[in-house]
Each structure stands twice: as structure tokens, then as C-alpha cells.
Write an enzyme that holds these catalytic residues in place. Structure first.
Site, PDB file in Angstrom:
ATOM      1  N   ASP A  80       3.961  -2.860  10.517  1.00 47.73           N
ATOM      2  CA  ASP A  80       3.469  -3.555   9.513  1.00 47.73           C
ATOM      3  C   ASP A  80       3.760  -5.086   9.507  1.00 47.73           C
ATOM      4  O   ASP A  80       4.486  -5.467  10.346  1.00 47.73           O
ATOM      5  CB  ASP A  80       4.942  -2.834   8.471  1.00 47.73           C
ATOM      6  CG  ASP A  80       4.567  -3.174   6.928  1.00 47.73           C
ATOM      7  OD1 ASP A  80       3.388  -3.737   6.734  1.00 47.73           O
ATOM      8  OD2 ASP A  80       5.168  -2.548   5.887  1.00 47.73           O
ATOM      9  N   GLU A  87       6.686  -4.389  -3.577  1.00 50.40           N
ATOM     10  CA  GLU A  87       7.185  -4.112  -2.372  1.00 50.40           C
ATOM     11  C   GLU A  87       8.819  -4.875  -2.738  1.00 50.40           C
ATOM     12  O   GLU A  87       8.991  -4.878  -4.687  1.00 50.40           O
ATOM     13  CB  GLU A  87       6.575  -5.681  -1.632  1.00 50.40           C
ATOM     14  CG  GLU A  87       5.674  -4.658  -0.758  1.00 50.40           C
ATOM     15  CD  GLU A  87       4.886  -5.362   0.715  1.00 50.40           C
ATOM     16  OE1 GLU A  87       6.012  -5.131   1.179  1.00 50.40           O
ATOM     17  OE2 GLU A  87       3.903  -5.607   0.992  1.00 50.40           O
TER      18      GLU A  87
HETATM   19  C1  BGC Z   1       3.319  -4.120   3.481  1.00 51.99           C
HETATM   20  C2  BGC Z   1       1.973  -3.207   3.777  1.00 51.99           C
HETATM   21  C3  BGC Z   1       0.645  -3.034   4.133  1.00 51.99           C
HETATM   22  C4  BGC Z   1       0.978  -4.366   4.354  1.00 51.99           C
HETATM   23  C5  BGC Z   1      -1.150  -4.933   4.623  1.00 51.99           C
HETATM   24  C6  BGC Z   1       3.135  -5.256   4.257  1.00 51.99           C
HETATM   25  O1  BGC Z   1       3.715  -5.919   3.595  1.00 51.99           O
HETATM   26  O2  BGC Z   1       4.628  -3.687   3.538  1.00 51.99           O
HETATM   27  O3  BGC Z   1       2.668  -1.251   2.920  1.00 51.99           O
HETATM   28  O4  BGC Z   1      -0.053  -2.872   4.155  1.00 51.99           O
HETATM   29  O5  BGC Z   1       2.065  -5.714   4.281  1.00 51.99           O
HETATM   30  O6  BGC Z   1      -0.873  -6.103   4.055  1.00 51.99           O
END
Ligand code: BGC
Length: 619
Positions: A312, A508
Site C-alpha cells: 500500500d 480512510e
Molecule cells: C489506500 C489504498 C489505495 C492506495 C492508492 C492507499 O492509501 O489504502 O486502498 O489503493 O492508497 O491510492
């Protein structure tokens, strides 16, 4: 604009006929083994220098690449745009397509000409791009219980993604959110593992069009492996010092981890998923991104996953303050590609040192690169006769009527009717007047939620196309008098008031919330409108169950509409009874916060509305 390093330490099939045809055709596509590509890529691997291999293993973010010539120079395996990271040329379909085509062409100029895989978060449609069809978030899709529909949504999402030349979406999220305080609850289909597994696999089949060899396929990415939905409230601290749980600690034994959080990955792997994103969260205090038992023993050896693992956003650096140590742990644990938005040079030099000093073996590097190249090979990206550019004939259907129609179907199938006293619903077109009010009634941004154009989403006209709920109601009943005031003014004398309230957009950890009560403003508005004596139909827009409190008695009818996306007409379809409500809760709906976390199967389970609850119009 993007961001941040945010924190811290057999279901009924009711799809329309063309969708059903699509689903059947997909089911017939043969699933090929990724490892079967190895023969083809072996000669290529043999030609690669160590640095070219390391380049394949890194994924910078578009806006952080210092010079586009770096794509060619380092032979990147991939480039991403995270939420809200648009091309400098703008956020239109054309700007995206031109940008991606240019970057892919650039990557083909590298010594071996291996194209990049471009990745985005098309998590509810190709939501980064203006004018894309924005589908309901997964929490809503869980309530449809309709795997054929989820597969069809995956298929049309893939078409819009391929229209821009992009090959990879970081979806589906197969998290099993067990505590609604988590800001990512809406990204999960359900608190129930079996439902998540079923719908996650359907999404993979749809996005990958039944097989990555299909030129219209988009590489799916099951995420976030593993236990993201099982973190403990308070296991993270947010920047302002308050408690949170996103990216936190999942404190459960291995048997529970396997039982609750693994089946989504088993199903995705069985459906042929080509990539899996490893999660930020820790498992019993250790970051998942560095746990070999999870990445290699369970996923690659036991489940036989043949695709590649991607970390991630900056997650590897969270394993340890010492980046070299963090990288060694992660790559040796089995990480194949590193999402390092700006640190690509550091990644390459550090990993080179680790290989040279023997801390990471050449065999491990070859395994990682093989896995990445397998996917590229199966997707035809290594076929030098193809131009690898976007198929612009797909622009005609981008955000078009057919895609919006299926989004609208998904909206209406996902609404859950929680209460309907005296059959105040369906609304009657013969009503003297219907009054509409509330913060969410005429706001497409609020309907869409996070991961829509902006990472966090935003209130107001976040995207183009689509309809708000108010517009949807007006289209549905052009002859009925429908008045509107966001603050409810003028409700007196109406036959009924449709009051649309709920959560404003977030994504998030920003969405971690200790109290899920309706906002004070929403509660006050409901109380005022109710005093007028006009019966209230309360429509709740939210990424998770809300604590309704007095609203349970004050409202005559309550509809959970989740985050329905761009097609407000789907809400109107159900409110006017053109389609009866069929949605069933995919999350237990608590009475109060003291009940959190609450999940089906708990001892003393006593929610306000149980898992699976949902009324219809005919008693
Ligand atoms: C998230 C992911 C996402 C990634 C790319 C991260 O902060 O946890 O779900 O795919 O960013 O944007």
C-alpha cells in the site's frame, strides 16, 4: 488533490437481459493459469539487468515522478494515480487518455520496451475521472445480494477504465469490516465473510472480463491483505491525538484471521485475481507488509496465488524507521511490487544494496519480477505487435446511458427500507405537494462519498453527469408538485416530506469516528420538520449504519440509501414505488454506540435492525 501520509504510528439474479448475457459469456471464458506464461517470459527475464528488474518492482505516483524520462530510464513496472491525483492536463476523459497513452509510449522506449501497468482506484466506477459513471460503494452493493449485478458492474467499470488506457484498478476491497467506527467500512460489502467472498469474486470476474487475456480486461486487485477490517478501535492515534483504527492493529488468533478475513482472498484467487494489495494494518503488533507467513506461506504457497503482491501507499516505510530494514523484511516476506509514490530512487538504490550484500536473494527478485511479467504477458502487454494504446472507441460509452442504467439498477436494489409506518411509502404521484429537504437532497458529492474525483470526495458538484436525489424525484414525477428547501422551510401543508440526511464525504482514517449519531444539525432539522405534522420519509446517506436515536420514532419511514453514487434516479425509483425495495442489510444496525462493534453471531446480539433486515412494500 492528493494527500498525505495520513496517520500514525445463490442469489437472486435480477440483472437486465444484456447484463445477463454478459455474465453468461464471462462465465464461459476459460480461466488460464498465470504461471503458464513463464515459458514466454523466461528469455526476457534472462536479458534483464538487476536495475531493470528493480525498476519493474517499483510503482511511483504520477505527480511525484521528477521527470517523465525517469519512466524510460528506470523501466518502472507501474505508475499510479492515487485518489484525486489527476494528470496536469486536467481531469477529463481526454486528458487522462492522452496522458496514459503518452506514459505507456514512454515506457516502451526503455531498453527492453516493457510497458508500465498504470493503476488507479476505480473502486466504485472510474471515479477519479470527471463524468465517469459513479456506482454505489460496496456497502450498498452488499445489500443487493446480487452477484450477477456486481459482476456486471465490474465489467462496465473495466470498460470505462480501459477507455482511458488504464490496465489496473485497486479493487475490489474484500475487507470484512467488523466495527462500523472504521472510516473504510463502506469499502466493504459486508460484515459477513461469506457474502464478501461471493461478491468480491464476482467483481474480480467482471473487471478481469473472465480472463486477463481479454483485451478489455482490467487487472483487479483484492485488498487489503489481511485483517484491515478487524483492527481494534483506539489502536491508532490520529494527528490531532484522537483515537482511530484505520491502519491499526488486528488482535486475533490465526484461526480467527483465517475464518473471518481469508475467505475473500481464497475466492478472489479462485476467480483468477492477478494482484493483491497488502494492508497497512498490523497483525498482533507486526505490520502485515513484513509477515512472510501471511504473504508467502498462506497466500502464495497454500492458496497458490500466482499473481503479484503490491504494497500500500508508502506502507513499507511503516514497518520500521530504518527503510533498509523495512524493505528487506517486506521483500523477503514476499512483497513483489512497492507502491512508493515519491521514493522510487531510494527504493532502487536500497534494494540494490540489499541484493549486493546478500540480504535479499536474486531468486526472490526473479520471483517478484516473474510474477509481474506473468500478468503483463497474459494481458498482452509484452506483445510487441500491439500498440498498447487506449481503445478510444470505448469513449462513446464512457459515462453513457447504458452504464448509468446499470448504476441506477444497483442503487435501487441496494436501498434498505427500515421502517414504513402507515405505508407512507411509496410516495404518491397524486400528492398535492411533496416537500424535499436536508443536506443530502440535492448534492451529488454527498451521494457519491469518498474516492470520487477527490481522495476524500467532496460536497457539491464533484462530478459531471448523473442526478441528485431531488432531480431524480422530479424526473420521476414531472406532474407532481415537488418543492425543495435544504433547511426544510415551507414544509407546512405538504403531504409528505422527504428528508435526506447523513454523512458528508470522507475516506480512510479521516472517517474513523467514535460517534455515529446523526449530526446535531440533521437531528434538529428532523425535529423541526416533524413538529409541522407532515409525515417524514427519512433517507439516510451514509457509509455505515448511523445511530438513529429519536429519529426512529420521529420519522414515519426510514430508508438506508448508503452512498449510492451518481444516479439519484435509483433512489426515486424506489421512493415512488416503480421498483419495490428489495435490499437487505449487509451490516447489523446498532441501537447505540455502546453496542459497537456488533456483528451477526455475537453473543447477546440485539441490534436495532438485524443483519439481513429489509422491508418490502407489500406487508
Ligand atoms: C489506500 C489504498 C489505495 C492506495 C492508492 C492507499 O492509501 O489504502 O486502498 O489503493 O492508497 O491510492
Amino acid at each position: 488533490m492528493r494527500r498525505r501520509q495520513f496517520c500514525q504510528s445463490a442469489l437472486m439474479v435480477t440483472a437486465t437481459p444484456w447484463l445477463l448475457q454478459g455474465a453468461t459469456a464471462l462465465a464461459q471464458t476459460t480461466q488460464r493459469s498465470l504461471a503458464a506464461e513463464d515459458g514466454k517470459i523466461k528469455p526476457l527475464l534472462a536479458k534483464m539487468t538487476l536495475d531493470e528488474k528493480l525498476g519493474q518492482m517499483v510503482q511511483p505516483e504520477l505527480g511525484n515522478i521528477k521527470d517523465e524520462a525517469d519512466i524510460e530510464k528506470y523501466s518502472f513496472g507501474s505508475v499510479l494515480s492515487g485518489g484525486g491525483a489527476d494528470p496536469v492536463e486536467g481531469n477529463s476523459l481526454l486528458a487522462w487518455t492522452n496522458t496514459i497513452d503518452r506514459l505507456i509510449a514512454r515506457s516502451r522506449k526503455s531498453r527492453l520496451g516493457i510497458p508500465i501497468l498504470y493503476g488507479v482506484d476505480a473502486v466504485h466506477g472510474h471515479g477519479n475521472v470527471l463524468g465517469a459513471t459513479v456506482y454505489p460503494h460496496n456497502v450498498a452493493l452488499g445489500c443487493t445480494r446480487n452477484a450477477a449485478l456486481v459482476e456486471a458492474l465490474g465489467k462496465v467499470t473495466a470498460q470505462e477504465v480501459r477507455a482511458t488506457g488504464i490496465h489496473w484498478t485497486f479493487a475490489p476491497c474484500v475487507a470484512v469490516p467488523r466495527d462500523d467506527r472504521w472510516g473504510r467500512t463502506y469499502e466493504g460489502y459486508s460484515e459477513d465473510t461469506a457474502l464478501v467472498a461471493q461478491l468480491g469474486a464476482a467483481a474480480v470476474r467482471g473487471m478481469q472480463q473472465g480472463g486477463l487475456q481479454n483485451p478489455q480486461a482490467v487487472l483487479a486487485c483484492a485488498k487489503h491483505y489481511i485483517g484491515d477490517g478487524g483492527t481494534t478501535w483506539g489502536s491508532t492515534k490520529r494527528r490531532d491525538g484522537s483515537s482511530g483504527m484505520d491502519q491499526g492493529n488486528t488482535e486475533i488468533d490465526e484461526a480467527t484471521l483465517r475464518k473471518v478475513h481469508l475467505p475473500g482472498y481464497q475466492a478472489a484467487v479462485a476467480a483468477g485475481v492477478g494482484s493483491i494489495m497488502v494492508s497497512y494494518n498490523s497483525w498482533n503488533g507486526v505490520k502485515a507488509s513484513g509477515i512472510s507467513h501471511l504473504l508467502t506461506d498462506i497466500l502464495k504457497k497454500e492458496l497458490g496465488f500466482e499473481g503479484f503482491l503490491v504494497s500500500d501507499y508508502y506502507a513499507i516505510g511503516q514497518i520500521d524507521r530504518d527503510y533498509k530494514k523495512a524493505l528487506m523484511l517486506s521483500i523477503n516476506a514476499g512483497m513483489d511490487m512497492a507502491m512508493e509514490p515519491a521514493k522510487y530512487e531510494l527504493f532502487i538504490t536500497t534494494l540494490r544494496e540489499l541484493v549486493v550484500d546478500g540480504s535479499v536473494s536474486m531468486a526472490r527478485i526473479d520471483d517478484a519480477v516473474t510474477r509481474i511479467l506473468r500478468v503483463k504477458s497474459m494481458m498482452g502487454l509484452l506483445d510487441s505487435k500491439r500498440d498498447q494504446l487506449a481503445d478510444r472507441s470505448l469513449h462513446a460509452s464512457f459515462g453513457g446511458a447504458a452504464h448509468r442504467e446499470i448504476a441506477r439498477q444497483a442503487v435501487r436494489e441496494s436501498l434498505v427500507l427500515l421502517k414504513n409506518d402507515k405505508q407512507v411509502l411509496p410516495l404518491k404521484r397524486s400528492a398535492k405537494r411533496i416537500h424535499v429537504a436536508g443536506i443530502g437532497a440535492d448534492d451529488i458529492g454527498m451521494q457519491c462519498g469518498g474516492w470520487t474525483v477527490e481522495w476524500q470526495g467532496k460536497m457539491g458538484a464533484v462530478t459531471s453527469g448523473g442526478t441528485t436525489i431531488l432531480q431524480g424525484l422530479r424526473y420521476a414525477a414531472p406532474k407532481t408538485v415537488i418543492t425543495y428547501a435544504v433547511d426544510g422551510k415551507g414544509v407546512e401543508g405538504a403531504d409528505v416530506c422527504v428528508l435526506v440526511v447523513g454523512e458528508t464525504p470522507y475516506a480512510e482514517g479521516v472517517g474513523d469516528k467514535e460517534d455515529l449519531s446523526l449530526s446535531a444539525e440533521d437531528q434538529a432539522l428532523l425535529a423541526t420538520v416533524q413538529k409541522s405534522g407532515v409525515p417524514v420519509v427519512l433517507v439516510v446517506l451514509s457509509g455505515r449504519p448511523q445511530i438513529l436515536g429519536a429519529a426512529v420514532d420521529q420519522a414515519a419511514a426510514i430508508v438506508a440509501a448508503w452512498l449510492p453514487g451518481s444516479e439519484g434516479q435509483g433512489v426515486a425509483d424506489v421512493l415512488f414505488g416503480d421498483h419495490g425495495p428489495t435490499g437487505k442489510l449487509s451490516f447489523s444496525w446498532p441501537r447505540n454506540m455502546a453496542q459497537e462493534p456488533i456483528n451477526i453471531g455475537d453473543a447477546n446480539y440485539d441490534p436495532l435492525f438485524p443483519y439481513g433486515f429489509g422491508l418490502g412494500y407489500k406487508a
